[in-house]
Scaffold this motif. Structure first.
Motif, PDB file in Angstrom:
ATOM      1  N   ALA A  39      -8.600  12.991   3.120  1.00  0.00           N
ATOM      2  CA  ALA A  39      -8.032  13.733   1.997  1.00  0.00           C
ATOM      3  C   ALA A  39      -6.626  13.255   1.668  1.00  0.00           C
ATOM      4  O   ALA A  39      -6.233  13.199   0.504  1.00  0.00           O
ATOM      5  N   LEU A  40      -5.889  12.886   2.699  1.00  0.00           N
ATOM      6  CA  LEU A  40      -4.490  12.506   2.527  1.00  0.00           C
ATOM      7  C   LEU A  40      -4.342  10.997   2.654  1.00  0.00           C
ATOM      8  O   LEU A  40      -4.848  10.386   3.591  1.00  0.00           O
ATOM      9  N   ALA A  41      -3.638  10.415   1.692  1.00  0.00           N
ATOM     10  CA  ALA A  41      -3.351   8.984   1.721  1.00  0.00           C
ATOM     11  C   ALA A  41      -1.849   8.776   1.604  1.00  0.00           C
ATOM     12  O   ALA A  41      -1.100   9.683   1.233  1.00  0.00           O
ATOM     13  N   HIS A  42      -1.412   7.573   1.915  1.00  0.00           N
ATOM     14  CA  HIS A  42      -0.037   7.161   1.666  1.00  0.00           C
ATOM     15  C   HIS A  42      -0.075   6.000   0.685  1.00  0.00           C
ATOM     16  O   HIS A  42      -0.818   5.025   0.892  1.00  0.00           O
ATOM     17  N   VAL A  43       0.692   6.114  -0.390  1.00  0.00           N
ATOM     18  CA  VAL A  43       0.732   5.080  -1.420  1.00  0.00           C
ATOM     19  C   VAL A  43       2.075   4.367  -1.345  1.00  0.00           C
ATOM     20  O   VAL A  43       3.135   5.000  -1.445  1.00  0.00           O
ATOM     21  N   ALA A  44       2.030   3.050  -1.153  1.00  0.00           N
ATOM     22  CA  ALA A  44       3.243   2.239  -1.061  1.00  0.00           C
ATOM     23  C   ALA A  44       3.408   1.424  -2.342  1.00  0.00           C
ATOM     24  O   ALA A  44       2.426   0.921  -2.902  1.00  0.00           O
ATOM     25  N   TYR A  45       4.646   1.305  -2.786  1.00  0.00           N
ATOM     26  CA  TYR A  45       4.965   0.582  -4.024  1.00  0.00           C
ATOM     27  C   TYR A  45       6.445   0.227  -3.979  1.00  0.00           C
ATOM     28  O   TYR A  45       7.182   0.653  -3.074  1.00  0.00           O
ATOM     29  N   GLU A  83       1.967  -0.790 -11.899  1.00  0.00           N
ATOM     30  CA  GLU A  83       2.717  -1.355 -10.788  1.00  0.00           C
ATOM     31  C   GLU A  83       1.758  -1.696  -9.645  1.00  0.00           C
ATOM     32  O   GLU A  83       0.825  -0.938  -9.374  1.00  0.00           O
ATOM     33  N   PRO A  84       1.960  -2.826  -8.977  1.00  0.00           N
ATOM     34  CA  PRO A  84       1.158  -3.117  -7.787  1.00  0.00           C
ATOM     35  C   PRO A  84       1.363  -2.016  -6.745  1.00  0.00           C
ATOM     36  O   PRO A  84       2.475  -1.540  -6.549  1.00  0.00           O
ATOM     37  N   ALA A  85       0.280  -1.614  -6.117  1.00  0.00           N
ATOM     38  CA  ALA A  85       0.360  -0.532  -5.132  1.00  0.00           C
ATOM     39  C   ALA A  85      -0.640  -0.784  -4.014  1.00  0.00           C
ATOM     40  O   ALA A  85      -1.608  -1.540  -4.171  1.00  0.00           O
ATOM     41  N   CYS A  86      -0.393  -0.132  -2.897  1.00  0.00           N
ATOM     42  CA  CYS A  86      -1.305  -0.179  -1.752  1.00  0.00           C
ATOM     43  C   CYS A  86      -1.516   1.241  -1.268  1.00  0.00           C
ATOM     44  O   CYS A  86      -0.551   1.924  -0.911  1.00  0.00           O
ATOM     45  N   LEU A  87      -2.754   1.694  -1.285  1.00  0.00           N
ATOM     46  CA  LEU A  87      -3.105   3.031  -0.798  1.00  0.00           C
ATOM     47  C   LEU A  87      -3.745   2.880   0.575  1.00  0.00           C
ATOM     48  O   LEU A  87      -4.668   2.082   0.760  1.00  0.00           O
ATOM     49  N   THR A  88      -3.252   3.664   1.533  1.00  0.00           N
ATOM     50  CA  THR A  88      -3.706   3.555   2.917  1.00  0.00           C
ATOM     51  C   THR A  88      -4.157   4.906   3.457  1.00  0.00           C
ATOM     52  O   THR A  88      -3.516   5.924   3.198  1.00  0.00           O
ATOM     53  N   VAL A  89      -5.276   4.900   4.178  1.00  0.00           N
ATOM     54  CA  VAL A  89      -5.701   6.087   4.922  1.00  0.00           C
ATOM     55  C   VAL A  89      -5.939   5.679   6.371  1.00  0.00           C
ATOM     56  O   VAL A  89      -6.310   4.535   6.652  1.00  0.00           O
ATOM     57  N   THR A  90      -5.733   6.622   7.282  1.00  0.00           N
ATOM     58  CA  THR A  90      -5.967   6.369   8.703  1.00  0.00           C
ATOM     59  C   THR A  90      -6.644   7.573   9.342  1.00  0.00           C
ATOM     60  O   THR A  90      -6.207   8.706   9.151  1.00  0.00           O
ATOM     61  N   TYR A 108      -8.763   4.017  16.206  1.00  0.00           N
ATOM     62  CA  TYR A 108      -8.487   4.452  14.830  1.00  0.00           C
ATOM     63  C   TYR A 108      -9.448   3.762  13.873  1.00  0.00           C
ATOM     64  O   TYR A 108     -10.102   2.759  14.215  1.00  0.00           O
ATOM     65  N   ARG A 109      -9.527   4.301  12.672  1.00  0.00           N
ATOM     66  CA  ARG A 109     -10.243   3.680  11.556  1.00  0.00           C
ATOM     67  C   ARG A 109      -9.322   3.782  10.348  1.00  0.00           C
ATOM     68  O   ARG A 109      -8.859   4.875  10.017  1.00  0.00           O
ATOM     69  N   SER A 110      -9.054   2.672   9.703  1.00  0.00           N
ATOM     70  CA  SER A 110      -8.098   2.681   8.599  1.00  0.00           C
ATOM     71  C   SER A 110      -8.591   1.828   7.436  1.00  0.00           C
ATOM     72  O   SER A 110      -9.458   0.969   7.595  1.00  0.00           O
ATOM     73  N   VAL A 111      -8.007   2.091   6.274  1.00  0.00           N
ATOM     74  CA  VAL A 111      -8.288   1.307   5.065  1.00  0.00           C
ATOM     75  C   VAL A 111      -6.979   1.030   4.352  1.00  0.00           C
ATOM     76  O   VAL A 111      -6.115   1.915   4.246  1.00  0.00           O
ATOM     77  N   MET A 112      -6.849  -0.200   3.876  1.00  0.00           N
ATOM     78  CA  MET A 112      -5.788  -0.555   2.944  1.00  0.00           C
ATOM     79  C   MET A 112      -6.462  -1.005   1.657  1.00  0.00           C
ATOM     80  O   MET A 112      -7.291  -1.923   1.666  1.00  0.00           O
ATOM     81  N   ALA A 113      -6.134  -0.352   0.544  1.00  0.00           N
ATOM     82  CA  ALA A 113      -6.709  -0.682  -0.761  1.00  0.00           C
ATOM     83  C   ALA A 113      -5.592  -1.136  -1.694  1.00  0.00           C
ATOM     84  O   ALA A 113      -4.568  -0.458  -1.815  1.00  0.00           O
ATOM     85  N   PHE A 114      -5.797  -2.268  -2.335  1.00  0.00           N
ATOM     86  CA  PHE A 114      -4.776  -2.866  -3.187  1.00  0.00           C
ATOM     87  C   PHE A 114      -5.221  -2.874  -4.640  1.00  0.00           C
ATOM     88  O   PHE A 114      -6.403  -3.062  -4.941  1.00  0.00           O
ATOM     89  N   GLY A 115      -4.272  -2.683  -5.536  1.00  0.00           N
ATOM     90  CA  GLY A 115      -4.577  -2.737  -6.959  1.00  0.00           C
ATOM     91  C   GLY A 115      -3.340  -2.477  -7.789  1.00  0.00           C
ATOM     92  O   GLY A 115      -2.213  -2.503  -7.279  1.00  0.00           O
TER      93      GLY A 115
END
Length: 238
Positions: A39-45, A83-90, A108-115
């Motif tokens: 449910a919770l992600a962190h978005v980096a930009y 803007e380029p961004a990276c959304l991450t969940v863990t 752990y299980r994680s995802v990094m999604a770029f767009g």
């Protein structure tokens, strides 16, 4: 933009898992399941050459990710042109105590999604997204709520990001010491970590006679949150 007919995201220097290639996954099934059970992600930009990372609720529709925030948010004000961004969940699954400090770890299980993150400016798409902001987690709930006011809609911004590249990384190894260390008189263990749903706490100001709806049965005490979120996603997007 990824090939909509492909069952894997493209891999290049951006999303390729550099260390421990065996832990990297790029298939839609793995990536999407890990996203949908969070449910919770962190978005980096980056804004004005400074890095920022913002926690936010989010949801997935196909290969698109959505999240929302205040229209006054510094992050959202800077996304009108994209803007380029990276959304991450863990998903944090365990703490691992080994026989050496070097081999202490975590499962752990994680995802990094770029767009490229963009503000949703089309009124109809924004209205639908604001509905799914609730219904993705609690299917069909918006239909029984007080309608949004114009001011509430204006005060809420919605961001969409097509997943151009993504990678999942999974460690599920538990204790993994060097062979010679297994002979040491040192205690080692794996501490499983689970995010469970607790006892529901009804609002004390609920009008008498209003019962908890059966549509919230997925969110029952003692259930894993990830399981409830996956079930909700399947119901929201059959």
């Amino acid at each position: 933009m990824p090939d909509q007919c492909s069952d894997h995201y493209p891999v290049d220097a951006t999303n390729k898992v550099k260390r421990r290639h065996d832990r990297g996954f790029y298939d839609n099934g793995t990536v999407h399941t890990l996203l949908d059970s969070a449910a919770l992600a962190h978005v980096a930009y980056v804004i004005d050459e400074r890095p920022f990372c913002t926690p936010t609720l989010f949801w997935r529709e196909g290969t698109r990710l959505y999240w929302h925030g205040s229209s006054a948010s510094r992050m959202l004000r800077n996304l009108s042109q994209g803007e380029p961004a990276c959304l991450t969940v863990t998903h944090f699954d365990s703490i691992v105590l080994a026989r050496s400090g070097f081999n202490h770890s975590a499962d752990y299980r994680s995802v990094m999604a770029f767009g490229t993150a963009l503000l949703v400016t089309d009124a109809m798409e924004k209205e639908r997204a604001l509905t799914m902001m609730v219904d993705r987690f609690f299917p069909d709930r918006t239909a029984v709520l007080r309608p949004r006011t114009g001011q509430e809609t204006k005060a809420t911004a919605v961001i969409v990001m097509e997943i151009e590249k993504a990678s999942a990384k999974i460690r599920a190894k538990g204790v993994a010491d060097d062979d010679e260390d297994y002979e040491l008189p040192v205690y080692a263990e794996r501490l499983p970590i689970r995010t469970m749903i607790g006892t529901p706490e009804p609002c004390p100001r609920i009008i008498p006679g209003v019962k908890r709806p059966t549509t919230l049965e997925s969110y029952r005490e003692g259930r894993l949150l990830a399981e409830a979120l996956l079930e909700a996603h399947r119901l929201a997007y059959p």
